[in-house]
Design a protein around this motif. Structure first.
Motif, PDB file in Angstrom:
ATOM      1  N   VAL A  15      -2.459   4.461  -0.732  1.00 22.68           N
ATOM      2  CA  VAL A  15      -2.666   5.890  -0.874  1.00 22.68           C
ATOM      3  C   VAL A  15      -2.447   6.254  -2.353  1.00 22.68           C
ATOM      4  N   ALA A  16      -3.041   7.355  -2.816  1.00 25.98           N
ATOM      5  CA  ALA A  16      -2.872   7.765  -4.215  1.00 25.98           C
ATOM      6  C   ALA A  16      -1.381   7.922  -4.542  1.00 25.98           C
ATOM      7  N   VAL A  17      -1.021   7.516  -5.758  1.00 25.94           N
ATOM      8  CA  VAL A  17       0.393   7.495  -6.148  1.00 25.94           C
ATOM      9  C   VAL A  17       1.065   8.850  -5.907  1.00 25.94           C
ATOM     10  N   GLU A  18       0.369   9.949  -6.235  1.00 23.28           N
ATOM     11  CA  GLU A  18       1.012  11.269  -6.119  1.00 23.28           C
ATOM     12  C   GLU A  18       1.242  11.681  -4.660  1.00 23.28           C
ATOM     13  N   LEU A  19       0.573  11.002  -3.722  1.00 18.22           N
ATOM     14  CA  LEU A  19       0.745  11.370  -2.306  1.00 18.22           C
ATOM     15  C   LEU A  19       1.826  10.545  -1.598  1.00 18.22           C
ATOM     16  N   ARG A  20       2.277   9.486  -2.283  1.00 19.87           N
ATOM     17  CA  ARG A  20       3.240   8.589  -1.628  1.00 19.87           C
ATOM     18  C   ARG A  20       4.527   9.293  -1.168  1.00 19.87           C
ATOM     19  N   PRO A  21       5.156  10.118  -2.038  1.00 23.00           N
ATOM     20  CA  PRO A  21       6.406  10.762  -1.594  1.00 23.00           C
ATOM     21  C   PRO A  21       6.195  11.653  -0.375  1.00 23.00           C
ATOM     22  N   ARG A  22       5.060  12.362  -0.326  1.00 20.74           N
ATOM     23  CA  ARG A  22       4.764  13.261   0.806  1.00 20.74           C
ATOM     24  C   ARG A  22       4.600  12.463   2.098  1.00 20.74           C
ATOM     25  N   LEU A  23       3.870  11.364   1.994  1.00 20.25           N
ATOM     26  CA  LEU A  23       3.649  10.513   3.168  1.00 20.25           C
ATOM     27  C   LEU A  23       4.987   9.987   3.695  1.00 20.25           C
ATOM     28  N   TRP A  24       5.830   9.568   2.761  1.00 16.80           N
ATOM     29  CA  TRP A  24       7.138   9.024   3.145  1.00 16.80           C
ATOM     30  C   TRP A  24       7.994  10.110   3.783  1.00 16.80           C
ATOM     31  N   SER A  25       7.976  11.298   3.191  1.00 16.04           N
ATOM     32  CA  SER A  25       8.796  12.389   3.714  1.00 16.04           C
ATOM     33  C   SER A  25       8.351  12.755   5.133  1.00 16.04           C
ATOM     34  N   VAL A  26       7.060  12.748   5.383  1.00 16.92           N
ATOM     35  CA  VAL A  26       6.568  13.052   6.732  1.00 16.92           C
ATOM     36  C   VAL A  26       6.998  11.950   7.707  1.00 16.92           C
ATOM     37  N   PHE A  27       6.947  10.723   7.263  1.00 23.02           N
ATOM     38  CA  PHE A  27       7.358   9.601   8.103  1.00 23.02           C
ATOM     39  C   PHE A  27       8.837   9.745   8.487  1.00 23.02           C
ATOM     40  N   VAL A  28       9.669  10.096   7.501  1.00 23.83           N
ATOM     41  CA  VAL A  28      11.107  10.164   7.732  1.00 23.83           C
ATOM     42  C   VAL A  28      11.497  11.454   8.457  1.00 23.83           C
TER      43      VAL A  28
END
Ligand code: SF4
Length: 240
Positions: free
Chosen positions: A200-213
């Motif tokens: 996934v695009a680098v800038e979207l990684r934190p958002r994806l992780w936060s949704v997962f957690v």
């Protein structure tokens, strides 16, 4: 007598002590299993990497994925070539580059090399399913942090994949969705090395992780919004 400094280690310390014990078994079993086949663990791992790679790779990529020096990788590859398990060939996309390919025997060895030691596989199977899934989640979190510190080679994990839609179906056993297979997946289905993974695009990684957690679906347009399989495969568009 004053208590020893590590008499009551933190939870984190105990997790690391547990991982160290597992790693001891893994190292011991890798040497035993690879040694039986006349290989070192490094050589066996290179065979697995070449076998699992979606496209042909060369020496530099092997050393990057293994987190070893080019010299060590080069030596191990030379031995694998001499044993008739790997051959060097010209890259189809770049005629000047040399890539590595498994021979027929190398492919057969790679399949065996990918087998986990029986003792460890049994220990994992002995865990109840929810605990195994929780352990997998925890390991994925640790690998992700190490990846961000460039302490481990990049892993092809769901939590960094453009096809991953975490927590699309909150409360269900299979709460996530993989857009590649267009099907719900649970924690125990999460992949650490998926051949179909697309970062996934680098800038979207934190958002994806936060949704997962944190357990909130990404937006109102994912597969969870319609609760039925989609007709087309889509990658994610995440509002940050
Ligand atoms: S394509 Fe692979 S890595 Fe990506 S979400 Fe699906 S299973 Fe996970």
């Amino acid at each position: 007598m004053p208590p020893r400094a590590n008499a009551n280690p933190s939870t984190s310390g105990r997790v690391l002590a547990g991982l160290a014990k597992l790693s001891l078994v893994m190292r011991h079993e890798s040497w035993r299993s690879a040694g039986r086949r006349g290989l070192t663990p490094t050589q066996a791992q290179i065979l697995s990497i070449l076998d699992g790679s979606p496209e042909p790779i060369g020496l530099k990529e092997v050393s990057r994925q293994m987190a070893i020096t080019m010299g060590t990788a080069s030596e191990a590859i030379a031995t694998l070539v001499a044993k008739g398990l790997v051959r060097k060939t010209q890259s189809k996309s770049d005629g000047r580059a040399i890539v590595l390919a498994l021979t027929k025997r190398g492919t057969a060895e790679a399949v065996t090399a990918a087998d986990w030691p029986a003792s460890l596989a049994k220990a994992s199977e002995a865990l109840p399913e929810p605990e195994r899934a929780a352990l997998l989640r925890g390991l994925i979190g640790m690998i992700r942090t190490l990846q961000e510190q460039s302490a481990v080679p990049t892993a092809r994990m769901c939590v960094g994949c453009t096809y991953f839609r975490p927590n699309e179906y909150p409360g269900r056993p299979k709460s996530h969705h993989c857009l590649f297979i267009d099907a719900p997946i649970g924690d125990s289905d999460l992949r650490i090395d998926c051949g179909e993974m697309r970062p996934v695009a680098v800038e979207l990684r934190p958002r994806l992780w936060s949704v997962f957690v944190n357990g909130q679906p990404l937006d109102n347009h994912g597969p969870g919004a319609r609760r039925s399989p989609s007709k087309s495969r889509r990658t994610i568009h995440v509002s940050t």
